[in-house]
Write an enzyme that holds these catalytic residues in place. Sequence first.
Site, mmCIF file in Angstrom:
data_model
loop_
_atom_site.group_PDB
_atom_site.id
_atom_site.type_symbol
_atom_site.label_atom_id
_atom_site.label_comp_id
_atom_site.label_asym_id
_atom_site.label_seq_id
_atom_site.Cartn_x
_atom_site.Cartn_y
_atom_site.Cartn_z
ATOM 1 N N TRP A 65 0.840 -1.205 0.000
ATOM 2 C CA TRP A 65 0.000 0.000 0.000
ATOM 3 C C TRP A 65 0.866 1.242 0.000
ATOM 4 O O TRP A 65 1.875 1.313 0.704
ATOM 5 C CB TRP A 65 -0.884 -0.021 1.247
ATOM 6 N N MET A 66 0.460 2.257 -0.768
ATOM 7 C CA MET A 66 1.085 3.573 -0.671
ATOM 8 C C MET A 66 0.015 4.630 -0.569
ATOM 9 O O MET A 66 -1.077 4.489 -1.110
ATOM 10 C CB MET A 66 2.013 3.864 -1.857
ATOM 11 N N ASN A 67 0.357 5.709 0.183
ATOM 12 C CA ASN A 67 -0.499 6.888 0.147
ATOM 13 C C ASN A 67 0.355 8.143 0.040
ATOM 14 O O ASN A 67 1.111 8.281 -0.933
ATOM 15 C CB ASN A 67 -1.530 6.914 1.271
ATOM 16 N N ASP A 68 0.313 9.070 0.980
ATOM 17 C CA ASP A 68 0.849 10.413 0.786
ATOM 18 C C ASP A 68 2.316 10.442 0.353
ATOM 19 O O ASP A 68 3.151 9.728 0.926
ATOM 20 C CB ASP A 68 0.763 11.205 2.088
ATOM 21 N N TRP A 72 -3.964 0.232 4.355
ATOM 22 C CA TRP A 72 -3.221 1.059 5.303
ATOM 23 C C TRP A 72 -2.930 0.252 6.568
ATOM 24 O O TRP A 72 -3.805 -0.392 7.140
ATOM 25 C CB TRP A 72 -4.038 2.298 5.640
ATOM 26 N N PHE A 88 4.308 9.051 10.155
ATOM 27 C CA PHE A 88 3.250 9.456 9.243
ATOM 28 C C PHE A 88 3.813 10.501 8.273
ATOM 29 O O PHE A 88 5.009 10.633 8.100
ATOM 30 C CB PHE A 88 2.056 9.987 10.031
ATOM 31 N N ARG A 146 0.099 17.076 12.647
ATOM 32 C CA ARG A 146 0.824 16.166 11.759
ATOM 33 C C ARG A 146 1.200 16.892 10.475
ATOM 34 O O ARG A 146 0.882 18.048 10.269
ATOM 35 C CB ARG A 146 -0.004 14.926 11.432
ATOM 36 N N ASP A 147 1.917 16.170 9.615
ATOM 37 C CA ASP A 147 2.213 16.573 8.238
ATOM 38 C C ASP A 147 3.122 17.800 8.124
ATOM 39 O O ASP A 147 2.808 18.763 7.409
ATOM 40 C CB ASP A 147 0.927 16.838 7.449
ATOM 41 N N GLU A 201 -5.067 18.918 6.679
ATOM 42 C CA GLU A 201 -4.023 17.930 6.386
ATOM 43 C C GLU A 201 -3.061 18.362 5.270
ATOM 44 O O GLU A 201 -3.397 19.097 4.358
ATOM 45 C CB GLU A 201 -4.630 16.571 6.020
#
Length: 801
Positions: free
Chosen positions: A62-65, A89, A122, A184-185, A234
């Site tokens: 899985w990949m996201n951001d 995820w 994250f 976060r982020d 986000e």
Amino acid sequence: MRRKNRPVWMLLAALAASLAVFLPSTPAAAGTVWDYPEFPYAPTTYSEPYRGQFHFSSQSGWMNDPNGLVYANGEYHFFYQHNPHGLAWDTMHWGHATSPDLVHWTQKPIAMEPGVQPGTLFSGGGVVDTANSSGLKTGSLDPIVVYSNTDGVSVYYSNDNGRTFQAYDKGRKVVTVPSGVSSRDPKVTWDAARHRWVMVFWSDEGGNGVSIYTSTNLLDWTFASRYRADWLFECPDLFPLPLDGHTNQQRWVLTSASSQYVVGGFDGTTFTADGTGPQKMVNGDFYAAETFTNTPDGKTVQMGWQNGNQGSTWTGDASFPVDLGLVSTPDGPRITRTPVAGLSSLASQTQHWAGRTLTPNSNPFSGIKADIYDITAQFDVSHATAGSFGFDLHARSDGSADRTVVYDTAKQTLDGIPLKPRGGKVTMRLLVDRGQLEIYADGGLFSVADNVNFDSAADSQGIRLFSNGGNVKLDSADFTRLNTSWGTGQSTLDSDLAGPWHAAGGVWSDVAGGKQGSAGGNGFYLSASSGADAVYQGDITLNTAQAAGLTFHAAADGTGYTATLDSTGVLKLWRPGQDIATHALPIAKNRTYHVTVRTDGPRIRVYLDNGADPLIDATDSTYASGRFGANVFNGQATVQNLNTGDGGLHAFTAGSWAPHGGTWTVTPAGLHGSSSGDGFYVSDRSGTDFTYQGDLSVTNGTATGLTFRAGTDGAGYTATLDTSGIVKLWRPGHDIATHATPIVEGRTYHVTVRTDGPRIRVYLDNGADPLIDATDSTYASGTFGVNAYNADVVAQNLTIS
């Protein structure tokens, strides 16, 4: 990353992914220090159905951001949120890929993994510290400094171009937010006007918004201001762009995960938006976009996450990278997005049309069959009678198509989204990949990212350019067939030899330990680099193979010389049809050997395990020069660190070295050891009273040290650097003495040991006074070596006097 209040479409997509069949591997879990970095990917040709051929997707999992996008040390680095062990995820890692041009990507080992780096790994951002403002640089490469964690921000850094990362001060939170507030982020940008760094991160303090911090050294941050907005949820990004290309009219752009943005001014402390409401940058399947830092041409390049793409072994992909611009419009400054020019490197066939009238019965694209391609078309709609026109993509003879892109002349919409003609013209660009469609129009002001499961069967590769209910003038159209971008780099083989590499017999796959070859007879893996007189060295491990070795002065089919380790008990130099020389010695399976070849005209010398004297010294003039590569014979073997030049372990003269526990390889930077417990690399050189010194570092993990007066199994004394914060002198079962001092992962320390009978002194970093001065008479003499304990370690410049 898993988020609160995610958009409904993302929750549904995540739910669908969670119901998918998981990869045939262990459940998602944290990694371990001693075998970091891991490469948990099964081989792939990237040719699966729906796998993008010029859009990045993870080799599996899985990949996201996107995270920490940087251009560092000559290549682009794409880090991303990743679960390498399943299709949904779970247990976030930082995946890693590199590219020379933003088009040809190569999967690399995991960059950061829970259990190795502390914190919740994250989403976050990264920079390249070219001026070493952080003071974290330890070698010749510019440090990559990245930021992650939740409810506060932690710093991680790499001094080996993203191969491994250390946590600054063991993951200390360098930016904090009030208790009970979620954050976060983090994303960091260079503020050139004020010569300092700027960080933004999302938090829910007083509602959605970003906190802005500044720093001059990337480590110590000062709160500057807060920008609150309900839409700002986000993955924020803050960056400057020149308005209409004028560098003296620079504006700042603040974006959110959903690609909403505002344009405004930034005075080094406070961001102030020009207008009252955000604009939408991209429609469709597009989230958590981030821009690269330190690009060589100064352009602002963006990539985002497309959640909807999925196959049998992977979930998620990245949007194609675009150059961002900022242009004046009647409604104010607006972002433009233009695919990076490097896409043209994939072009294999082009076709052009001009000055045609498109009717309901015409199709200029008739007869074209294509799987992945790039289309640009301009239409004059000022006198159009057609109610709509556009493209059927991956069309079939029964009239169906996998995706249709339509311009509605009455509603003035493209793909259902408003798009007014400019001067009576509508121009659109379509990037069609196996699992992706991206649409650009209006000079980049219009942008759509979509995931489409295109059927790549031969009878489903048609293209229809259609007009409904009337005519429209086609000013021009360009069709470009594209090749795949995959398969041009090395994922796990560390080498200074030029690519592309190619197999001449056998199957060669990427594994955590390097390149693994399997062959029933002889199989060769050959670089594009050729040479005559050279020093060529590498690490060889026989798994099930009878033999494997270094190939040199070779033709493209492997015909040349090979220095071979043979499990029948021989080191051999051979060429086709002729064994030139042999040397009898035991060769063990699953043990790593370091082989070095020196050529000087017809003279060829072969050394083993860093020995000072060659085991083979022969002459043969059959091949004067040729390619460098590797060989495997009758089974499976792994090769790593294939390099030319005198780099490697610089150490005192010894006949040979041997491991006892752990895995020991030789890189151009020195000896690399990995061990889950105590592992030793021991020479055959012995001593009684001496000064023994060397440069040691713990890449990640617990401890490393100089071992002396030891047996072949490493049992003796060891002067240890322990990252818990001590220098220690010990022997099996007994700590003789300790001294408290900080030992930082990734930092190189010079350790000196002086012995005088039972007296043992240990010095650090050329200090005049010993940190340890102790007596112990258990071992009077023995061999010299290096130790690793629950760690990845590096040793170099080992001397005895």
